[in-house]
Design an enzyme around this catalytic site. Structure first.
Site, mmCIF file in Angstrom:
data_model
loop_
_atom_site.group_PDB
_atom_site.id
_atom_site.type_symbol
_atom_site.label_atom_id
_atom_site.label_comp_id
_atom_site.label_asym_id
_atom_site.label_seq_id
_atom_site.Cartn_x
_atom_site.Cartn_y
_atom_site.Cartn_z
ATOM 1 N N CYS B 177 1.772 7.137 -1.171
ATOM 2 C CA CYS B 177 1.799 5.750 -0.709
ATOM 3 C C CYS B 177 2.673 5.544 0.524
ATOM 4 O O CYS B 177 2.783 4.423 1.025
ATOM 5 C CB CYS B 177 2.236 4.838 -1.850
ATOM 6 N N HIS B 315 8.281 -2.439 -0.010
ATOM 7 C CA HIS B 315 7.167 -1.666 -0.593
ATOM 8 C C HIS B 315 6.789 -2.226 -1.966
ATOM 9 O O HIS B 315 5.631 -2.073 -2.374
ATOM 10 C CB HIS B 315 7.576 -0.195 -0.723
ATOM 11 N N HIS B 352 -2.008 -3.280 -4.330
ATOM 12 C CA HIS B 352 -1.437 -2.079 -3.707
ATOM 13 C C HIS B 352 -2.554 -1.135 -3.263
ATOM 14 O O HIS B 352 -3.200 -0.499 -4.108
ATOM 15 C CB HIS B 352 -0.519 -1.390 -4.729
#
Lengths: 125, 426
Positions: B177, B315, B352
């Site tokens: 990620c 994040h 996400h």
């Protein structure tokens, strides 16, 4: 052309036809029941349309069978391999990769497949 | 030593759950309009615990056959451009076209030797699954010729590099990620070093059962069925992330090149830094030690102090461990230094999108900088106690954010911090 026992099973053929439009699928089923040079020619044009889209349609309208696979349609090696698999699955004719240097245009592709599928009629076509 | 070249953002492109173009994305960020919806992952006979996703609208890529796909009007792709794509390749093609048009780059500029393309995605488990099934189901296992190039990691590079005739450089980045943030960081460095005038940075991911549901086995996904509350980073009720996909594209360019082309940048990329946790496969260090190091390195690199930062795009994915670790890292770096930037995670709106999140959120930061707003924390009701002392705006603030930091973290403890500033500099 492959014998009846060598043909791709119907269930598998149905899967292979899934990406194609219904009218093309119908052509392939027609050919499977009653192979003819006329239907073969339409199937080949359908495969070209699948890979070439509107570029094929434009070029074909201008040049007919003289359309060149690489120069006019930008077919690369992956497309030619895909096309050879589809010829085998839909028409029952195997195109070896070494055959492609002899097949530069739509007309040459049609003639190659027709000669393999209908060897007796080849001289008359 | 020659002075460092300045790097600016000159083009943006989006295919995201909150919009498929820049204007829609900006409107969604301002209005806090989320893109999360119910999604049936395994058919009506197999109801799963995971019920929602940040869905991609106006595209239909449910089939593994490109000829069955549909995409919004305004794009026009020939079969030989689509035949070797995964679904996220189509999203990326659309978003890259947007970014190139936005940056007012000509086809000749895109394929000159000074333009590179850096990308990141996880590849396509969906296409790989399909093609391997076909291969194993065929007596001679011949499969199909598009199997490899449409599915393996790198599929974006192969396809986009060819489609846009990229001649500068064409490569990919893999750090889960944090991937597209790494791509942005190295792109910035390459421009600074004078190797390229511009780098097109692409992040993209599939959104389908094969891409997302494996995360269910890690207990990483929320089982909330309420799209309006499922993704709530930093909230006491966070219980897993909401998956998403799409594509986000930025054009990074030297300030000289942008000026010569008379293009107005969105923002400047001041620099970046990275670190590794050295701690765990999937969990971040519980106090965010690695992220602290990355943040401090970024400030040293950019010659900034924590007090210079006005906004942190976090994040935070809405997992308890990840959100808390990041919150503690932010407290260590900012609160302990007496600084209090606004902090928000836009994943409350988007879900996400895995490796593309860094590029997507960098794009959001660029929009915030040019248009003058600070995105809020959607669905935040009661902050987790780990967030004590952080400024977590609920609603979007209509204020210029100043210096902006964007964090990304990935499996294995990869941390990346990107730093952006208004352009022209104040």
């Amino acid at each position: 052309m492959k014998s009846e026992s060598e043909k791709i099973p119907e269930e598998k053929l149905r899967e292979k036809l899934e990406p194609f439009p219904p009218e093309f699928q119908e052509l392939v089923w027609t050919y499977r029941r009653a192979p003819s040079p006329e239907v073969l020619a339409k199937i080949v044009n359908g495969i070209m349309d699948y890979h070439g889209g509107e570029v094929f349609r434009e070029q074909h309208a201008q040049k007919q069978d003289a359309v060149r696979l690489v120069e006019d349609l930008a077919f690369d090696s992956l497309t030619l391999v895909d096309l050879s698999f589809q010829a085998e699955e839909f028409i029952g004719v195997v195109i070896q990769l070494e055959d492609f240097p002899k097949i530069k245009t739509l007309g040459e592709l049609q003639a190659f497949l027709r000669a393999k599928a209908f060897p007796a009629a080849g001289a008359a076509c | 030593m020659a002075p460092q070249r300045r790097v600016v953002i000159t083009g943006l492109g989006f295919v995201t759950s909150i919009g498929n173009d820049r204007a829609t994305v900006e409107a969604s960020l301002r209005a806090q309009r989320h893109g999360i919806a119910r999604m049936d992952f395994a058919g009506p006979d197999r109801p799963l615990g995971v019920k929602v996703a940040g869905t991609i609208k106006d595209f239909d890529t449910a089939s593994p056959h490109w000829s069955k796909w549909t995409y919004p009007p305004g794009y026009r792709f020939l079969p030989n451009s689509l035949r070797s794509l995964a679904p996220h390749g189509l999203y990326a093609l659309c978003a890259t076209e947007q970014a190139i048009a936005d940056a007012r780059l000509t086809p000749a500029q895109v394929s000159d030797e000074a333009t590179a393309l850096f990308s990141s995605s996880a590849g396509s488990a969906f296409m790989l699954h399909h093609f391997l099934s076909v291969m194993h189901d065929t007596p001679d296992m011949r499969g199909t010729p598009m199997g490899v190039v449409s599915s393996i990691t790198g599929t974006l590079n192969f396809n986009l590099g060819t489609y846009f005739k990229i001649r500068g450089a064409n490569c990919g980045f893999v750090s889960a990620c944090a991937s597209s943030s790494h791509a942005l960081g190295y792109a910035c460095d390459e421009i600074r070093l004078g190797r390229f005038e511009r780098v097109i940075v692409v992040g993209a991911e599939d959104l389908n059962t094969d891409a997302l549901i494996p995360f269910m086995s890690m207990k990483a996904l929320t089982e909330s069925g309420d799209p309006d509350r499922a993704s709530r980073p930093f909230d006491r009720g966070h219980d897993g992330f909401v998956g998403s996909g799409g594509a986000a594209v930025l054009v990074l360019e030297s300030a000289e090149s942008a000026a010569a082309r008379q293009v107005t940048p969105y923002a400047e990329m001041l620099g970046w830094a990275q670190s590794a946790d050295g701690f765990n496969l999937a969990m971040p260090h519980p106090e965010g030690e690695g992220l602290v190091r990355a943040l401090r390195r970024a400030f040293r690199t950019c010659d900034l102090t924590p007090a210079d930062v006005g906004y942190v795009n976090a994040h935070a994915t809405s997992t308890p461990q990840g959100d808390r670790a990041e919150a503690l890292a932010l407290r260590t770096v900012f609160t302990e230094a007496g600084a209090q930037p606004a902090v928000s995670s836009t994943k409350g709106l988007t879900g996400h999108p895995l490796s593309m999140s860094g590029a997507m959120e960098a794009g959001f930061c660029a929009l915030a900088l040019r248009e003058g707003f600070v995105p809020g924390n959607a669905h935040l009701e009661e902050p987790d106690e780990a967030c004590a002392g952080l400024d977590l705006p609920r609603e979007t603030r209509t204020v210029a954010p100043g210096i902006v930091v964007s964090n990304s973290s990935g499996f294995g403890g990869s941390n990346v911090v990107l730093v952006f500033a208004p352009w022209p500099a104040a």
